[in-house]
Design a protein around this motif. Structure first.
Motif, PDB file in Angstrom:
ATOM      1  N   ARG A   1      25.281  46.749  36.538  1.00  0.00           N
ATOM      2  CA  ARG A   1      26.039  46.197  37.669  1.00  0.00           C
ATOM      3  C   ARG A   1      25.102  45.691  38.753  1.00  0.00           C
ATOM      4  O   ARG A   1      25.353  44.639  39.368  1.00  0.00           O
ATOM      5  CB  ARG A   1      26.969  47.267  38.232  1.00  0.00           C
ATOM      6  CG  ARG A   1      28.217  47.509  37.398  1.00  0.00           C
ATOM      7  CD  ARG A   1      28.998  48.697  37.931  1.00  0.00           C
ATOM      8  NE  ARG A   1      30.264  48.875  37.224  1.00  0.00           N
ATOM      9  CZ  ARG A   1      30.988  49.974  37.266  1.00  0.00           C
ATOM     10  NH1 ARG A   1      30.564  51.008  38.004  1.00  0.00           N
ATOM     11  NH2 ARG A   1      32.125  50.063  36.600  1.00  0.00           N
ATOM     12  N   LYS A   2      24.048  46.415  38.989  1.00  0.00           N
ATOM     13  CA  LYS A   2      23.095  45.994  40.012  1.00  0.00           C
ATOM     14  C   LYS A   2      22.385  44.701  39.626  1.00  0.00           C
ATOM     15  O   LYS A   2      22.006  43.910  40.503  1.00  0.00           O
ATOM     16  CB  LYS A   2      22.060  47.095  40.257  1.00  0.00           C
ATOM     17  CG  LYS A   2      22.632  48.323  40.955  1.00  0.00           C
ATOM     18  CD  LYS A   2      21.559  49.375  41.188  1.00  0.00           C
ATOM     19  CE  LYS A   2      22.123  50.596  41.891  1.00  0.00           C
ATOM     20  NZ  LYS A   2      21.078  51.641  42.102  1.00  0.00           N
TER      21      LYS A   2
ATOM     22  N   ALA B   1      26.366  42.335  34.489  1.00  0.00           N
ATOM     23  CA  ALA B   1      27.520  42.909  35.159  1.00  0.00           C
ATOM     24  C   ALA B   1      28.774  42.774  34.297  1.00  0.00           C
ATOM     25  O   ALA B   1      29.623  43.670  34.269  1.00  0.00           O
ATOM     26  CB  ALA B   1      27.730  42.240  36.510  1.00  0.00           C
TER      27      ALA B   1
ATOM     28  N   ALA C   1      28.574  45.339  31.730  1.00  0.00           N
ATOM     29  CA  ALA C   1      28.894  46.629  32.342  1.00  0.00           C
ATOM     30  C   ALA C   1      30.402  46.809  32.441  1.00  0.00           C
ATOM     31  O   ALA C   1      30.924  47.922  32.216  1.00  0.00           O
ATOM     32  CB  ALA C   1      28.249  46.740  33.702  1.00  0.00           C
ATOM     33  N   ALA C   2      31.115  45.747  32.783  1.00  0.00           N
ATOM     34  CA  ALA C   2      32.575  45.833  32.888  1.00  0.00           C
ATOM     35  C   ALA C   2      33.201  46.150  31.529  1.00  0.00           C
ATOM     36  O   ALA C   2      34.146  46.939  31.438  1.00  0.00           O
ATOM     37  CB  ALA C   2      33.128  44.534  33.452  1.00  0.00           C
TER      38      ALA C   2
ATOM     39  N   GLN D   1      32.513  49.718  30.708  1.00  0.00           N
ATOM     40  CA  GLN D   1      33.376  50.594  31.500  1.00  0.00           C
ATOM     41  C   GLN D   1      34.763  50.696  30.877  1.00  0.00           C
ATOM     42  O   GLN D   1      35.374  51.774  30.865  1.00  0.00           O
ATOM     43  CB  GLN D   1      33.475  50.087  32.934  1.00  0.00           C
ATOM     44  CG  GLN D   1      34.270  50.987  33.857  1.00  0.00           C
ATOM     45  CD  GLN D   1      33.633  52.358  34.026  1.00  0.00           C
ATOM     46  OE1 GLN D   1      32.418  52.477  34.054  1.00  0.00           O
ATOM     47  NE2 GLN D   1      34.461  53.386  34.110  1.00  0.00           N
TER      48      GLN D   1
END
Length: 813
Positions: free
Chosen positions: A714-715, A721, A724-725, A728
């Motif tokens: 995310r960073k 990102a 990452a989503a 998640q």
């Protein structure tokens, strides 16, 4: 204890009597004891006064100081639970033993010839902090005997050359020897001696008397599944090889499933991780023994050596249906024993072999292959392929979570042992157990600083062994254990001093104590805390009482006790369920709740922790001792995905090892022995539940590593990102599939292979996020290394993540 001097007249009478019948004897039976202890029927009593001199027919060679220890256990005892079995069952032969720290030799005149000997070693007399280590020697052959404390017996079988008319046995102690008796017979009498003498005696010594055994009924689960077709080749070689997931219980009569016959062993793991494999042998006739060998696992960029694979055999034990239940038992798989190639494999019964692969920390990612070979005596060997994948992941530990366990540290026995051999044993045992704890993810243990109450006129003076605690703390630091550590203190002793009675079970006999009680308990905690700060030890959680009840007297006592502890400026730890209304008055005085189920539920815990400085620990005894030793799948779920879903900070089950009497007889004693066992040399013997703890610990490490990878991605932003989503979403999906329960034991759990699939789904997201070659078909890739979905028999449970491949290999919609 009875110490004896020679009585020549008695010796002559015994010798003359034996000489009159020696020529007719077909065997010779000797019971070591004294005139006050029991004499086994058909045996000749041998006391320390019986010396082999002056024409005696049997006796001890003069010189050694011999003592007799005797303790009979032949009846049920009384306990708070009612009538309970003794810590071990004895017969007149086993209730007494000759004990010495000096070498000794026993000699008997026998008809010239060659003999078999059975030497019963051990004793029932209680010894604390004593390790027995000695050799039993006949001729040039010595057999080492080792055991700890009491209610343990070892059977030594030896050949004795008595062609000169004398049978000689030497006992050479490194610490002490303990021997109950000897039987000598010639080969022609083998069947008779086994039937008349050894089998009946071993029934009592190793199990229980027949009349007691008749009170226990077998309550064995029955597998009613039809047998699959057996290939002619399997019939001809005399056994079938099959497999179940390691977390599935395999009973002696568990029926193989067709897809599991002649399997390929498959698994995946990360560098540094331990991962179990297994296979099962079902002989159609008894096999006299077998060897199991494993090859190195070879990959394109290196290999995992055969020495990194621990091989064990699962032993069936007679176990109670729960740890205090009497009258019913079942045969369950429990300890994972070191391999013994001479141990037979019974006919028409499963024998399971357990392999634990410890992936080297430097192992390269990729596919590895190898074999494991089962070679029985008198039958063809079977070789099974192994396919193993090492993932390019470094698993991380969540620093906010703690895996602990209740623990009886061998260093306590080391401190009180009286001889150097015993001290060396307990010191080495402590090191081996600490290594085992760390290898299973455990980073915290319980401890205590026990002291008697103050003497009159000496306030604040307690005899506390701070140097022993220092050694424990030094050991914790060497192995990387983390605090805070639960510390038991002797509140019960102070209560007894002022009230003149014990607290009773679950402090049922407690009442509000006088102010002097609380003042002394405060002083005790202050003395300990001052020393802790002075020496720079980790924080302690003060644990004055275990499992209080909600009775009014108990609550009144607990309030004053917890107030007294907190008055010392330290934190309190209480084993109680905060959801019970009866404990509500204790809430202001508790810093750490330790509750047996995962209760309260997550949201309530997080709300309470946010509102005040309180923590929640869990001691999940339902997957430790309070069961029939079989909730292996529940143990993994408790330690992994279930712990993740809970709001608890720490898991700390009771206990690493529980021995109540004979540690190899789960039906004697006031409660069952349970969890890990110990080799005679002090090395730990794991149980299947302990291995399940480690697999749950690893499940959670996969989850936490994925969470950390998501945060980093995310960073970075951009495509990272987006990945990452997606990761998640997978984590949330797995989170939502957990069937949240206070106790994960047997019911409503994921099937074991299902848990593996969820672990793989998490692992794949880690690899994607870290750019290590993750793919979009997690279950399909998983199956390529762990076997086809068709082998996953039974209920699947929750549906798979949309857009993936289902556990049965079918695309989802």
């Amino acid at each position: 204890m009875h110490t004896h001097s020679r009585s020549f007249a008695t010796l002559v009478l015994i010798a003359l009597s034996l000489c009159a019948t020696a020529a007719l004897a077909a065997d010779y039976r000797f019971d070591f004891g004294d005139d006050a202890s029991g004499l086994q029927e058909g045996f000749t009593r041998v006391t320390p006064k019986a010396l082999f001199e002056g024409g005696a027919a049997f006796g001890w060679v003069a010189g050694a100081k011999l003592d007799i220890r005797d303790k009979a256990f032949t009846e049920y005892g009384d306990s708070r639970r009612g009538k309970t079995p003794p810590p071990c069952w004895t017969c007149p032969l086993s209730e007494d033993a000759v004990v010495s720290d000096q070498p000794a030799e026993f000699v008997a005149k026998v008809a010239p010839g060659k003999y078999k000997a059975w030497v019963l070693c051990g004793l029932s007399y209680p010894y604390r902090s004593q390790y027995f280590d000695f050799d039993v020697t006949t001729g040039a052959v010595a057999e080492r005997v080792q055991f700890e404390e009491s209610c343990q017996f070892r059977h030594v079988f030896a050949d004795v050359d008595a062609t000169g008319g004398e049978a000689r046995l030497q006992f050479a102690p490194r610490s002490l020897f303990a021997v109950c008796g000897v039987v000598l017979w010639q080969e022609a009498d083998e069947a008779r001696i086994q039937a008349e003498v050894l089998t009946p005696l071993r029934q009592i010594i190793d199990d229980m008397p027949p009349e007691e055994a008749a009170q226990w009924k077998l309550a064995q689960p029955v597998d009613s599944a039809p047998w699959p077709p057996v290939a002619d080749a399997d019939k001809q070689r005399g056994y079938l090889v099959h497999q179940r997931h390691w977390a599935e219980v395999v009973y002696p009569d568990t029926v193989p499933l067709a897809p599991e016959i002649n399997p390929t062993l498959r698994a995946f793991a990360t560098p540094g991780e331990y991962e179990p494999l297994n296979f099962i042998v079902y002989p159609f006739r008894e096999l006299a023994g077998a060897t199991v060998t494993v090859s190195a696992l070879k990959g394109a960029k290196g290999s995992i050596p055969a020495s990194a694979v621990d091989l064990r055999r699962v032993r069936y034990m007679k176990a109670r249906l729960n740890y205090t239940v009497l009258g019913a038992y079942r045969r369950v798989p429990d300890p994972l024993m070191p391999l013994d190639s001479a141990e037979p494999l019974p006919a028409n019964e499963n024998t399971r072999y357990w392999l634990t692969v410890h992936v080297p920390a430097t192992a390269a990612a990729g596919a590895y292959t190898g074999t494991v070979t089962f070679t029985p005596k008198g039958a063809p060997a079977a070789t099974l392929p192994i396919r193993f994948r090492v993932l390019p992941i470094k698993l991380q530990e969540d620093p906010t979570k703690l895996y602990g366990i209740y623990y009886r540290d061998p260093l306590g026995a080391w401190a009180s042992a009286k001889d150097e051999t015993s001290k060396a044993y307990y010191l080495q045992k402590s090191e081996w157990e600490m290594q085992d704890l760390i290898a299973h993810g455990t980073r915290n243990i319980t401890t205590d600083l026990w002291a008697a109450p103050e003497k009159p006129g000496e306030p604040g003076r307690f005899e506390l062994n701070f140097d022993l605690m220092q050694q424990k703390v030094d050991t914790w630091k060497r192995y990387g254990l983390k605090g805070p550590f639960v510390l038991g203190v002797n509140a019960g002793g102070i209560f007894r001093k002022y009230l003149g009675k014990d607290l009773g079970s679950h402090i049922s006999d407690a009442e509000a104590p006088p102010p002097e009680y609380g003042q002394e308990l405060t002083r005790m905690c202050q003395v300990i805390e001052a020393e802790r700060q002075k020496r720079g030890w980790p924080d302690f959680l003060y644990y004055p009482v275990d499992e209080p009840s909600t009775a009014p007297g108990a609550i009144a006592f607990m309030i004053e006790t917890l107030k007294a502890v907190q008055a010392a400026g330290v934190k309190t730890y209480v084993t109680a369920d905060p959801t019970l209304e009866g404990f509500a008055p204790l809430k202001p005085y508790i810093d750490v709740w330790c509750t047996q189920p995962f209760l309260p539920l997550r949201d309530e815990i997080l709300k309470d922790k946010a509102a005040r400085k309180v923590d929640y620990w869990c001691y999940p005894n339902h997957v430790n001792g309070e069961n029939d030793h079989t909730p292996v799948n529940g143990a993994r779920m408790t330690y992994g995905f279930g712990f993740w879903r809970s709001g608890f900070t720490t898991l700390i089950p009771w206990i690493y090892r529980a021995n109540i009497g004979n540690p190899w007889n789960y039906l004697d004693g006031s409660a069952s022995d349970f969890f890990n066992r110990t080799e005679d040399n002090g090395r730990p013997i794991p149980g299947a539940l302990w291995e399940a703890y480690r697999e749950g610990y690893d499940d959670y490490r996969y989850v936490y590593t994925c969470q950390q990878a998501i945060a980093k991605a995310r960073k970075r932003g951009g495509k990272a990102a987006k990945a990452a989503a997606e990761a998640q979403k997978v984590l949330e999906y797995v989170w939502n599939q957990v069937r949240v329960q206070p106790k994960y034991k047997h019911d409503n759990l994921w099937e074991p292979r299902e848990t593996d699939v969820y672990r793989w789904m998490v692992a794949e997201q880690i690899m994607k996020l870290e750019g290590a070659g993750g793919r979009t078909r997690p279950v399909s890739l998983f199956e390529s290394w762990t076997g086809p979905g068709v082998a996953m028999h039974g209920r699947w449970g929750a549906g798979p993540l949309p857009g993936t491949v289902s556990p049965r290999g079918r695309p989802t919609r």
